[in-house]
Design an enzyme around this catalytic site. Structure first.
Site, PDB file in Angstrom:
ATOM      1  N   ASP A 293       0.850  -1.204   0.000  1.00 49.41           N
ATOM      2  CA  ASP A 293       0.000   0.000   0.000  1.00 49.41           C
ATOM      3  C   ASP A 293       0.884   1.252   0.000  1.00 49.41           C
ATOM      4  O   ASP A 293       0.749   2.161  -0.828  1.00 49.41           O
ATOM      5  CB  ASP A 293      -0.877  -0.056   1.266  1.00 49.41           C
ATOM      6  CG  ASP A 293      -2.042   0.919   1.234  1.00 49.41           C
ATOM      7  OD1 ASP A 293      -2.786   0.980   2.226  1.00 49.41           O
ATOM      8  OD2 ASP A 293      -2.184   1.625   0.214  1.00 49.41           O
TER       9      ASP A 293
ATOM     10  N   TYR B 215      -1.247  -8.641   7.337  1.00 49.24           N
ATOM     11  CA  TYR B 215      -2.508  -9.302   7.754  1.00 49.24           C
ATOM     12  C   TYR B 215      -2.317 -10.781   8.064  1.00 49.24           C
ATOM     13  O   TYR B 215      -3.264 -11.470   8.424  1.00 49.24           O
ATOM     14  CB  TYR B 215      -3.581  -9.085   6.691  1.00 49.24           C
ATOM     15  CG  TYR B 215      -4.208  -7.687   6.749  1.00 49.24           C
ATOM     16  CD1 TYR B 215      -3.756  -6.735   7.666  1.00 49.24           C
ATOM     17  CD2 TYR B 215      -5.242  -7.328   5.909  1.00 49.24           C
ATOM     18  CE1 TYR B 215      -4.314  -5.467   7.723  1.00 49.24           C
ATOM     19  CE2 TYR B 215      -5.810  -6.069   5.942  1.00 49.24           C
ATOM     20  CZ  TYR B 215      -5.341  -5.134   6.868  1.00 49.24           C
ATOM     21  OH  TYR B 215      -5.889  -3.882   6.915  1.00 49.24           O
TER      22      TYR B 215
HETATM   23  N1  APR Z   1       5.496  -5.325  -4.800  1.00 48.69           N
HETATM   24  C1  APR Z   1       4.888  -6.520  -4.697  1.00 48.69           C
HETATM   25  N2  APR Z   1       4.556  -7.098  -3.521  1.00 48.69           N
HETATM   26  C2  APR Z   1       4.876  -6.413  -2.399  1.00 48.69           C
HETATM   27  C3  APR Z   1       5.513  -5.149  -2.428  1.00 48.69           C
HETATM   28  C4  APR Z   1       5.822  -4.606  -3.705  1.00 48.69           C
HETATM   29  N3  APR Z   1       6.420  -3.413  -3.830  1.00 48.69           N
HETATM   30  N4  APR Z   1       5.680  -4.751  -1.138  1.00 48.69           N
HETATM   31  C5  APR Z   1       5.191  -5.718  -0.352  1.00 48.69           C
HETATM   32  N5  APR Z   1       4.710  -6.733  -1.111  1.00 48.69           N
HETATM   33  C6  APR Z   1       4.098  -7.988  -0.685  1.00 48.69           C
HETATM   34  C7  APR Z   1       4.440  -8.460   0.691  1.00 48.69           C
HETATM   35  O1  APR Z   1       5.702  -9.123   0.679  1.00 48.69           O
HETATM   36  C8  APR Z   1       3.299  -9.435   0.938  1.00 48.69           C
HETATM   37  O2  APR Z   1       3.608 -10.690   0.343  1.00 48.69           O
HETATM   38  O3  APR Z   1       2.700  -7.806  -0.655  1.00 48.69           O
HETATM   39  C9  APR Z   1       2.125  -8.805   0.173  1.00 48.69           C
HETATM   40  C10 APR Z   1       1.069  -8.169   1.052  1.00 48.69           C
HETATM   41  O4  APR Z   1       1.687  -7.581   2.181  1.00 48.69           O
HETATM   42  P1  APR Z   1       1.160  -6.184   2.814  1.00 48.69           P
HETATM   43  O5  APR Z   1       1.545  -5.076   1.963  1.00 48.69           O
HETATM   44  O6  APR Z   1       1.601  -6.173   4.234  1.00 48.69           O
HETATM   45  O7  APR Z   1      -0.440  -6.279   2.747  1.00 48.69           O
HETATM   46  P2  APR Z   1      -1.444  -7.100   3.658  1.00 48.69           P
HETATM   47  O8  APR Z   1      -0.821  -8.283   4.281  1.00 48.69           O
HETATM   48  O9  APR Z   1      -2.646  -7.288   2.794  1.00 48.69           O
HETATM   49  O10 APR Z   1      -1.777  -6.082   4.824  1.00 48.69           O
HETATM   50  C11 APR Z   1      -2.509  -4.912   4.485  1.00 48.69           C
HETATM   51  O11 APR Z   1      -0.882  -3.513   5.510  1.00 48.69           O
HETATM   52  O12 APR Z   1       0.254  -1.928   4.318  1.00 48.69           O
HETATM   53  C12 APR Z   1      -0.807  -2.119   5.165  1.00 48.69           C
HETATM   54  O13 APR Z   1      -2.367  -0.402   4.583  1.00 48.69           O
HETATM   55  C13 APR Z   1      -2.108  -1.785   4.505  1.00 48.69           C
HETATM   56  O14 APR Z   1      -3.328  -1.987   6.512  1.00 48.69           O
HETATM   57  C14 APR Z   1      -3.049  -2.621   5.314  1.00 48.69           C
HETATM   58  C15 APR Z   1      -2.254  -3.882   5.564  1.00 48.69           C
END
Ligand code: APR
Length: 362
Positions: A33, A120
């Site tokens: 995000d 998450y």
């Molecule tokens: N490109 C691709 N994948 C990514 C990137 C990137 N630049 N950055 C992180 N990821 C991957 C992580 O390694 C993980 O496998 O995206 C996946 C989801 O991780 P998160 O970003 O932590 O998302 P999520 O687990 O759905 O949690 C969502 O985290 O960032 C906050 O605002 C968001 O509150 C929400 C929560």
């Protein structure tokens, strides 16, 4: 290839839409995000402010602003609480609603992160199964290219029995190659000692040098047979030409196999995770030269036995050897009757090998 797993940073993906793993406020956060908001610029947050948030499992779309992607589809994954609070259905909804929104906005290509598997806490292996199921179900009725973007070198399926079994199978195969090679050199050495002492000493030097080099390399020593020099031109028959002249070409054999099953072309190429354009090239050109992953994608889709697979490969000028991970993974899966092309691709992805259906030349 309609569905592909790639290792990349999603903000760099040059697709029509990337999907953001957001939170219900849609006002940014960490992880992917944060990365998307940073890359898109402040206008993204301004537009998100107008959306009034998003429910878990739902999706909303904005422009992509400074991203290469035209759109960002924001979806909110479930927080993992052990798996008995509807997490699977909510996560499936994230993929389904995002894909529907992409189709409604005329997107031909979409890239997903592994939603919910970061902050998450959703277990990666289970989240991957949900993602693959939803994406492949959607692709049965839609022409779109969907990428599942894995960040960095995260491992997804190393906990799976299939992965462990294949890892063991590959290690055994390489061990066998080493034993065969050693036996071959031992025999050569004995023969030499009887005939030519000086040559025997040179061979000993060579063997210790090559064993030392192997020890320095992590990968297994290449199988000698696989490295035998191709017969010099003019030396004996030109096997390539003879093989080519066998009863039918790869493309003719493929079309025959489809007809024998009374399948439609679309049913076959979707089952093989091959896109329509590539299939029509194969159909219209009897001498089409496919890549090895493409031939094997069809072998898996047609559920050919190992001997039938080797015959189809030969028509395209390929063979299965026991000296590389890709061939050993396919040999294991086909000989164990595993024809789930997406599961095989998950294993190939884990071993950093080309995926079935990719046009990657090997
Ligand atoms: N490109 C691709 N994948 C990514 C990137 C990137 N630049 N950055 C992180 N990821 C991957 C992580 O390694 C993980 O496998 O995206 C996946 C989801 O991780 P998160 O970003 O932590 O998302 P999520 O687990 O759905 O949690 C969502 O985290 O960032 C906050 O605002 C968001 O509150 C929400 C929560």
């Amino acid at each position: 290839m309609p569905f592909e797993m790639v290792r990349n940073d999603i903000t760099k993906m040059n697709v029509d839409a990337i999907v953001n793993a957001a939170n219900r406020s849609l006002l940014g956060g960490g992880g992917v995000d944060g990365a998307i908001h940073r890359a898109a610029g402040p206008e993204l947050l301004e537009e998100c402010r107008t959306l009034g948030g998003c429910e878990t499992g739902e999706a909303k779309i904005t422009k992509g602003y400074r991203l290469p992607a035209r759109y960002v589809i924001h979806t909110v994954g479930p927080i993992w609480h052990g798996g008995s609070n509807g997490e699977k259905e909510l996560l499936a909804g994230c993929y389904r609603h995002s894909l529907e929104l992409a189709a409604e906005n005329g997107c031909e290509s979409v890239a997903f992160p592994m939603i919910s598997t970061g902050a998450y806490g959703y277990p990666k292996d289970e989240a991957l199964s949900v993602a693959v199921d939803e994406i492949t179900r959607f692709l049965l009725d839609h022409d779109m290219t969907v990428y599942l973007v894995v960040f960095g070198h995260e491992s997804l399926i190393t906990g799976r029995k299939l992965f462990r079994d294949i890892r063991e199978y590959i290690d055994d195969a390489y061990a066998e190659t080493r034993i065969r090679r050693r036996r071959r050199t031992e025999n050569a050495r004995e023969n030499l000692w009887q005939t030519d002492e000086k040559a025997a000493l040179d061979l000993d030097m060579e063997i210790s040098q090559s064993i030392y080099e192997d020890a320095c390399k992590s990968e297994a020593p290449p199988d000698l047979m696989a490295n035998m020099p191709a017969p010099a031109m003019g030396a004996g028959p030109d096997w390539k030409k003879i093989l080519k002249k066998t009863d039918e070409s790869f493309s003719e054999a493929l079309l025959r196999l489809i007809d024998e099953r009374k399948w439609t072309d679309a049913y076959c190429y979707k089952k093989a995770n091959i896109d329509r354009k590539l299939f029509s090239k194969i159909r219209t050109n009897p001498d089409y030269q496919p890549s090895k992953p493409t031939v094997l994608a069809f072998a898996v889709a047609l559920e050919l036995s190992l001997p039938e697979t080797k015959k189809l490969l030969k028509k395209a000028g390929f063979s299965l050897t026991r000296s590389n991970d890709f061939d050993l993974i396919l040999e294991y899966c086909i000989s164990h009757g595993n024809y789930n092309i997406f599961e095989i691709n998950e294993v190939l992805f884990e071993f950093d090998q080309p995926l079935l259906g990719s046009g990657m030349k090997m």
